[in-house]
Scaffold this motif. Structure first.
Motif, PDB file in Angstrom:
ATOM      1  N   GLN A  61      48.132  66.532  17.169  1.00  0.00           N
ATOM      2  CA  GLN A  61      47.405  66.647  15.687  1.00  0.00           C
ATOM      3  C   GLN A  61      46.113  65.518  15.991  1.00  0.00           C
ATOM      4  N   VAL A  62      45.115  66.125  15.375  1.00  0.00           N
ATOM      5  CA  VAL A  62      43.835  65.182  15.267  1.00  0.00           C
ATOM      6  C   VAL A  62      43.703  64.727  13.814  1.00  0.00           C
ATOM      7  N   GLN A  63      43.188  63.475  13.678  1.00  0.00           N
ATOM      8  CA  GLN A  63      42.598  63.062  12.382  1.00  0.00           C
ATOM      9  C   GLN A  63      41.310  62.499  12.506  1.00  0.00           C
ATOM     10  N   LEU A  64      40.365  63.071  11.604  1.00  0.00           N
ATOM     11  CA  LEU A  64      39.070  62.546  11.555  1.00  0.00           C
ATOM     12  C   LEU A  64      38.771  61.756  10.320  1.00  0.00           C
ATOM     13  N   VAL A  65      38.136  60.573  10.553  1.00  0.00           N
ATOM     14  CA  VAL A  65      37.962  59.599   9.602  1.00  0.00           C
ATOM     15  C   VAL A  65      36.377  59.401   9.404  1.00  0.00           C
ATOM     16  N   GLU A  66      35.723  59.782   8.323  1.00  0.00           N
ATOM     17  CA  GLU A  66      34.337  59.496   8.021  1.00  0.00           C
ATOM     18  C   GLU A  66      34.226  58.109   7.703  1.00  0.00           C
ATOM     19  N   SER A  67      32.908  57.651   7.690  1.00  0.00           N
ATOM     20  CA  SER A  67      32.438  56.549   6.713  1.00  0.00           C
ATOM     21  C   SER A  67      31.102  56.468   6.950  1.00  0.00           C
ATOM     22  N   GLY A  68      30.509  55.552   5.858  1.00  0.00           N
ATOM     23  CA  GLY A  68      28.975  55.195   5.952  1.00  0.00           C
ATOM     24  C   GLY A  68      28.146  55.863   4.901  1.00  0.00           C
ATOM     25  N   GLY A  69      28.892  56.702   3.951  1.00  0.00           N
ATOM     26  CA  GLY A  69      28.310  57.287   2.927  1.00  0.00           C
ATOM     27  C   GLY A  69      28.075  56.344   1.872  1.00  0.00           C
ATOM     28  N   GLY A  70      27.106  56.582   0.739  1.00  0.00           N
ATOM     29  CA  GLY A  70      26.775  55.680  -0.262  1.00  0.00           C
ATOM     30  C   GLY A  70      25.534  56.350  -1.175  1.00  0.00           C
ATOM     31  N   LEU A  71      25.154  55.404  -1.829  1.00  0.00           N
ATOM     32  CA  LEU A  71      23.803  55.747  -2.778  1.00  0.00           C
ATOM     33  C   LEU A  71      22.713  55.176  -2.274  1.00  0.00           C
ATOM     34  N   VAL A  72      21.832  55.716  -1.897  1.00  0.00           N
ATOM     35  CA  VAL A  72      20.389  55.488  -1.319  1.00  0.00           C
ATOM     36  C   VAL A  72      19.220  55.899  -2.177  1.00  0.00           C
ATOM     37  N   GLN A  73      18.144  55.440  -2.139  1.00  0.00           N
ATOM     38  CA  GLN A  73      16.939  55.717  -3.002  1.00  0.00           C
ATOM     39  C   GLN A  73      16.282  56.849  -1.812  1.00  0.00           C
ATOM     40  N   ALA A  74      15.749  57.866  -2.646  1.00  0.00           N
ATOM     41  CA  ALA A  74      14.763  58.627  -1.518  1.00  0.00           C
ATOM     42  C   ALA A  74      13.868  57.830  -0.625  1.00  0.00           C
ATOM     43  N   GLY A  75      13.823  58.276   0.510  1.00  0.00           N
ATOM     44  CA  GLY A  75      12.960  57.809   1.706  1.00  0.00           C
ATOM     45  C   GLY A  75      13.772  56.895   2.383  1.00  0.00           C
ATOM     46  N   GLY A  76      15.168  56.478   1.752  1.00  0.00           N
ATOM     47  CA  GLY A  76      15.952  55.398   2.679  1.00  0.00           C
ATOM     48  C   GLY A  76      16.662  56.188   3.873  1.00  0.00           C
ATOM     49  N   SER A  77      17.508  55.508   4.320  1.00  0.00           N
ATOM     50  CA  SER A  77      18.294  55.882   5.458  1.00  0.00           C
ATOM     51  C   SER A  77      19.782  55.378   5.458  1.00  0.00           C
ATOM     52  N   LEU A  78      20.569  56.411   6.087  1.00  0.00           N
ATOM     53  CA  LEU A  78      22.050  56.062   6.358  1.00  0.00           C
ATOM     54  C   LEU A  78      22.539  56.602   7.531  1.00  0.00           C
ATOM     55  N   ARG A  79      23.608  55.784   8.032  1.00  0.00           N
ATOM     56  CA  ARG A  79      24.360  56.256   9.232  1.00  0.00           C
ATOM     57  C   ARG A  79      25.614  56.597   8.740  1.00  0.00           C
ATOM     58  N   LEU A  80      26.154  58.034   9.265  1.00  0.00           N
ATOM     59  CA  LEU A  80      27.296  58.230   8.925  1.00  0.00           C
ATOM     60  C   LEU A  80      28.222  58.108  10.371  1.00  0.00           C
ATOM     61  N   SER A  81      29.416  57.905  10.029  1.00  0.00           N
ATOM     62  CA  SER A  81      30.345  58.000  11.509  1.00  0.00           C
ATOM     63  C   SER A  81      31.578  58.751  11.240  1.00  0.00           C
TER      64      SER A  81
END
Length: 120
Positions: A1-21
């Motif tokens: 069995q495989v589990q996937l765990v995402e992180s890195g989301g959030g609230l950001v203003q337009a033009g900003g950046s985020l990195r999801l893992s």
């Protein structure tokens, strides 16, 4: 069995950046195609970006030039670097693992999702 765990989301203003893992358990990560999908309220889930075992990438037209998908097989992790974010990028982002071998049923796994909200 495989589990996937995402992180890195959030609230950001337009033009900003985020990195999801997205970190995967198990031993098939390096043998699998990895993808990021998103689903906005009232809309169908759509492919954002994908990366093959050999590192070939493809992107939705709406994110080309702004998002970059990458993978680190040593860490069993796939990333989505998002820049120049727009309000229309607001969605729940999901990680998908696709392990397909000839003559066998594909093994597909999804993460639980991480919310990305871009304010104008």
């Amino acid at each position: 069995q495989v589990q996937l765990v995402e992180s890195g989301g959030g609230l950001v203003q337009a033009g900003g950046s985020l990195r999801l893992s997205c970190a995967a358990s198990g031993s098939i990560f390096s043998l699998s195609v990895m993808g990021w999908y998103r689903q906005a309220p009232g809309k169908q889930r759509e492919l954002v970006a994908a990366i093959t075992t050999g590192g070939t990438t493809n992107y939705a037209d709406s994110v080309k030039g702004r998002f970059t998908i990458s993978r680190d097989n040593a860490k069993n992790t796939v990333y989505l670097q998002m820049t120049s974010l727009k309000p229309e990028d607001t969605a729940v982002y999901y990680c998908k693992l696709d392990y397909t071998r000839r003559y066998y049923e594909p093994r597909i796994y999804w993460g639980q999702g991480t919310q990305v909200t871009v304010s104008s």
